[in-house]
Design a protein around this motif. Structure first.
Motif, PDB file in Angstrom:
ATOM      1  N   MET B   5      13.508 -25.120 -34.565  1.00 47.05           N
ATOM      2  CA  MET B   5      13.670 -24.404 -33.331  1.00 47.05           C
ATOM      3  C   MET B   5      15.089 -24.012 -32.955  1.00 47.05           C
ATOM      4  SD  MET B   5      12.193 -24.893 -29.542  1.00 47.05           S
ATOM      5  CE  MET B   5      13.131 -26.367 -29.269  1.00 47.05           C
ATOM      6  N   THR B   7      18.187 -22.355 -31.832  1.00 48.62           N
ATOM      7  CA  THR B   7      18.847 -21.094 -32.146  1.00 48.62           C
ATOM      8  C   THR B   7      20.103 -21.013 -31.293  1.00 48.62           C
ATOM      9  OG1 THR B   7      16.744 -20.006 -32.600  1.00 48.62           O
ATOM     10  CG2 THR B   7      18.609 -18.577 -32.147  1.00 48.62           C
ATOM     11  N   ILE B   9      23.117 -18.562 -30.053  1.00 53.47           N
ATOM     12  CA  ILE B   9      23.595 -17.189 -29.951  1.00 53.47           C
ATOM     13  C   ILE B   9      25.032 -17.233 -29.470  1.00 53.47           C
ATOM     14  CG2 ILE B   9      23.271 -14.959 -28.806  1.00 53.47           C
ATOM     15  CD1 ILE B   9      20.273 -15.702 -28.546  1.00 53.47           C
TER      16      ILE B   9
ATOM     17  N   ILE C   8      28.397 -19.275 -25.613  1.00 50.97           N
ATOM     18  CA  ILE C   8      27.445 -19.775 -26.598  1.00 50.97           C
ATOM     19  C   ILE C   8      26.169 -20.169 -25.870  1.00 50.97           C
ATOM     20  CG2 ILE C   8      27.003 -21.594 -28.309  1.00 50.97           C
ATOM     21  CD1 ILE C   8      30.036 -21.804 -28.675  1.00 50.97           C
ATOM     22  N   ILE C   9      25.065 -19.571 -26.273  1.00 47.15           N
ATOM     23  CA  ILE C   9      23.778 -19.915 -25.673  1.00 47.15           C
ATOM     24  C   ILE C   9      22.975 -20.692 -26.710  1.00 47.15           C
ATOM     25  CG2 ILE C   9      21.631 -19.009 -24.703  1.00 47.15           C
ATOM     26  CD1 ILE C   9      23.273 -16.546 -23.792  1.00 47.15           C
ATOM     27  N   VAL C  10      22.560 -21.902 -26.332  1.00 47.36           N
ATOM     28  CA  VAL C  10      21.835 -22.765 -27.271  1.00 47.36           C
ATOM     29  C   VAL C  10      20.399 -22.908 -26.806  1.00 47.36           C
ATOM     30  CG1 VAL C  10      21.841 -24.964 -28.485  1.00 47.36           C
ATOM     31  CG2 VAL C  10      23.973 -24.074 -27.560  1.00 47.36           C
ATOM     32  N   GLU C  11      19.473 -22.404 -27.596  1.00 46.97           N
ATOM     33  CA  GLU C  11      18.048 -22.528 -27.278  1.00 46.97           C
ATOM     34  C   GLU C  11      17.486 -23.693 -28.087  1.00 46.97           C
ATOM     35  OE1 GLU C  11      16.355 -20.763 -25.135  1.00 46.97           O
ATOM     36  OE2 GLU C  11      17.578 -18.987 -24.773  1.00 46.97           O
ATOM     37  N   GLY C  12      17.179 -24.800 -27.424  1.00 41.20           N
ATOM     38  CA  GLY C  12      16.664 -25.958 -28.137  1.00 41.20           C
ATOM     39  C   GLY C  12      15.650 -26.724 -27.314  1.00 41.20           C
ATOM     40  N   PRO C  13      15.255 -27.884 -27.797  1.00 39.91           N
ATOM     41  CA  PRO C  13      14.315 -28.731 -27.050  1.00 39.91           C
ATOM     42  C   PRO C  13      15.061 -29.469 -25.934  1.00 39.91           C
ATOM     43  CG  PRO C  13      14.971 -29.805 -29.087  1.00 39.91           C
ATOM     44  CD  PRO C  13      15.641 -28.458 -29.094  1.00 39.91           C
ATOM     45  N   ILE C  15      16.972 -32.354 -24.070  1.00 35.88           N
ATOM     46  CA  ILE C  15      17.817 -33.445 -24.588  1.00 35.88           C
ATOM     47  C   ILE C  15      18.444 -34.199 -23.428  1.00 35.88           C
ATOM     48  CG2 ILE C  15      18.403 -32.490 -26.866  1.00 35.88           C
ATOM     49  CD1 ILE C  15      20.869 -31.219 -25.644  1.00 35.88           C
ATOM     50  N   VAL C  42      29.436 -22.675 -22.576  1.00 34.19           N
ATOM     51  CA  VAL C  42      28.202 -23.012 -23.301  1.00 34.19           C
ATOM     52  C   VAL C  42      27.056 -23.101 -22.298  1.00 34.19           C
ATOM     53  CG1 VAL C  42      27.023 -24.724 -24.739  1.00 34.19           C
ATOM     54  CG2 VAL C  42      29.474 -24.316 -25.057  1.00 34.19           C
ATOM     55  N   LEU C  43      25.942 -22.460 -22.607  1.00 30.28           N
ATOM     56  CA  LEU C  43      24.740 -22.591 -21.779  1.00 30.28           C
ATOM     57  C   LEU C  43      23.657 -23.268 -22.623  1.00 30.28           C
ATOM     58  CD1 LEU C  43      24.621 -19.012 -20.182  1.00 30.28           C
ATOM     59  CD2 LEU C  43      25.474 -21.107 -19.116  1.00 30.28           C
ATOM     60  N   ILE C  44      23.226 -24.444 -22.188  1.00 26.81           N
ATOM     61  CA  ILE C  44      22.168 -25.163 -22.902  1.00 26.81           C
ATOM     62  C   ILE C  44      20.825 -24.797 -22.270  1.00 26.81           C
ATOM     63  CG2 ILE C  44      21.218 -27.434 -23.462  1.00 26.81           C
ATOM     64  CD1 ILE C  44      24.085 -28.526 -23.294  1.00 26.81           C
ATOM     65  N   LYS C  45      19.928 -24.265 -23.078  1.00 31.47           N
ATOM     66  CA  LYS C  45      18.598 -23.902 -22.594  1.00 31.47           C
ATOM     67  C   LYS C  45      17.601 -24.894 -23.169  1.00 31.47           C
ATOM     68  CE  LYS C  45      20.031 -20.056 -20.636  1.00 31.47           C
ATOM     69  NZ  LYS C  45      19.886 -19.799 -19.196  1.00 31.47           N
ATOM     70  N   GLU C  46      16.866 -25.569 -22.293  1.00 29.31           N
ATOM     71  CA  GLU C  46      15.880 -26.556 -22.744  1.00 29.31           C
ATOM     72  C   GLU C  46      14.485 -25.948 -22.690  1.00 29.31           C
ATOM     73  OE1 GLU C  46      17.356 -30.823 -21.607  1.00 29.31           O
ATOM     74  OE2 GLU C  46      17.645 -29.541 -19.864  1.00 29.31           O
ATOM     75  N   ASN C  47      13.848 -25.860 -23.849  1.00 31.83           N
ATOM     76  CA  ASN C  47      12.534 -25.227 -23.939  1.00 31.83           C
ATOM     77  C   ASN C  47      11.431 -26.276 -24.135  1.00 31.83           C
ATOM     78  OD1 ASN C  47      13.209 -22.095 -24.365  1.00 31.83           O
ATOM     79  ND2 ASN C  47      14.729 -23.299 -25.479  1.00 31.83           N
ATOM     80  N   ASN C  51       6.346 -23.893 -24.816  1.00 27.05           N
ATOM     81  CA  ASN C  51       6.933 -22.548 -24.699  1.00 27.05           C
ATOM     82  C   ASN C  51       7.599 -22.076 -25.986  1.00 27.05           C
ATOM     83  OD1 ASN C  51       6.055 -22.313 -22.098  1.00 27.05           O
ATOM     84  ND2 ASN C  51       8.010 -22.763 -21.142  1.00 27.05           N
ATOM     85  N   VAL C  52       7.397 -22.838 -27.054  1.00 33.50           N
ATOM     86  CA  VAL C  52       8.023 -22.492 -28.323  1.00 33.50           C
ATOM     87  C   VAL C  52       6.941 -22.266 -29.372  1.00 33.50           C
ATOM     88  CG1 VAL C  52       9.598 -23.245 -30.134  1.00 33.50           C
ATOM     89  CG2 VAL C  52      10.026 -23.884 -27.749  1.00 33.50           C
TER      90      VAL C  52
ATOM     91  N   VAL E  42       9.165 -17.973 -31.659  1.00 28.72           N
ATOM     92  CA  VAL E  42       8.955 -17.304 -30.376  1.00 28.72           C
ATOM     93  C   VAL E  42       9.396 -18.241 -29.254  1.00 28.72           C
ATOM     94  CG1 VAL E  42       7.260 -16.287 -28.790  1.00 28.72           C
ATOM     95  CG2 VAL E  42       6.981 -15.981 -31.253  1.00 28.72           C
TER      96      VAL E  42
ATOM     97  N   ASN F  51      23.720 -28.478 -17.722  1.00 29.91           N
ATOM     98  CA  ASN F  51      23.401 -27.611 -18.865  1.00 29.91           C
ATOM     99  C   ASN F  51      24.472 -26.555 -19.127  1.00 29.91           C
ATOM    100  OD1 ASN F  51      21.086 -29.000 -19.349  1.00 29.91           O
ATOM    101  ND2 ASN F  51      19.705 -27.505 -18.443  1.00 29.91           N
TER     102      ASN F  51
END
Lengths: 67, 67, 67, 67, 67, 67
Positions: B5, B7, B9, C8-13, C15, C42-47, C51-52, E42, F51
């Motif tokens: 997962m 990613t 950017i 930096i945008i981090v799309e992850g689970p 944490i 840095v922007l940490i996005k928690e998914n 949603n994945v 996705v 975040n």
């Protein structure tokens, strides 16, 4: 200490540098005043018409039909 | 089964391929170790100076003034 | 004048905060050194796992099957 | 009144315009039916192989090794 | 060696898990076939109506007026 | 035929609904006038302080030190 953060990403069509100048100036002023944060980054993304889909068709094709 | 997962950017200025190599290598190692997931995708986005606004002005214009 | 930009945008689970601290510290150091720019956001996005999608199935469903 | 919103951003490799046409058409149909909203915007982002990192190496380098 | 990459980010309203399942399944099949790449990620982003602006007004307010 | 497209994504801290209203109204007006396109979508993303990383530290930690 400055606590920066707001970043505005604008996904739009290609535009000239004068438009970019005004767009950045205006978006920044609006965001800066509403967030109460002076430090704002704007990223302008220019999307070619063949990379944009509107309701299922490429913008590139819609424009040709329109003529 | 690998559950991929993360990613990453990265929105930055244009850079050379050697810098891209090292950047990807380092960001991936950091994210991989912290998330405990070996599979990481990095997308490097190169933004021209006239497409970036910093505190209301184009980066392109700030650089010219600086000279 | 500081010419900021890299974001930096981090799309992850999701944490924990300790992981976030280390992740931000390491990603920033890597990007800062490679770009030669000290100022990095840095922007940490928690998914959430529901949603994945990985290869056509929700991560949420893949995890359940794995048990 | 039309309540628009869904936007789909696709980060992939460079592709031809015929592929873009079909991709936009299919992604839009799927999203439109699932969301129950007819108005969908798709943005296709084409990433050069030297701007993509997969598990720590540039896609550009992985492809060369593969040959 | 699998050369993964395509990532699809979907910005839409909140939806149920059944819709997410079908959406991921369909978007992945479309992207996978068009790109000729089996590995697709996705990310579904759910936006509350008060975080979405349509033509200058919050979606949240538009919906209330509509009643 | 309306040729929609511009989408503005705002990554910032959590804000109240009144601020969202004004932010959407102002960003839309600016983008609409500069692009010459009336139809604009704004997505407000609210990022918790834990975040967001600023220059290597979590915004959450910077705020605590500041007190």
């Amino acid at each position: 200490m400055v606590l920066r953060m707001p970043t505005i990403i604008v996904e739009g069509p290609p535009i000239g540098i004068e438009t970019k100048r005004r767009l950045v100036e205006r978006l920044t002023r609006a965001a800066s005043e509403e967030y109460g944060i002076s430090s704002i980054t704007v990223l302008i993304k220019e999307n070619a018409a063949e990379n944009v889909g509107i309701d299922g068709a490429l913008l590139h094709d819609k424009r040709r039909k329109k003529k």
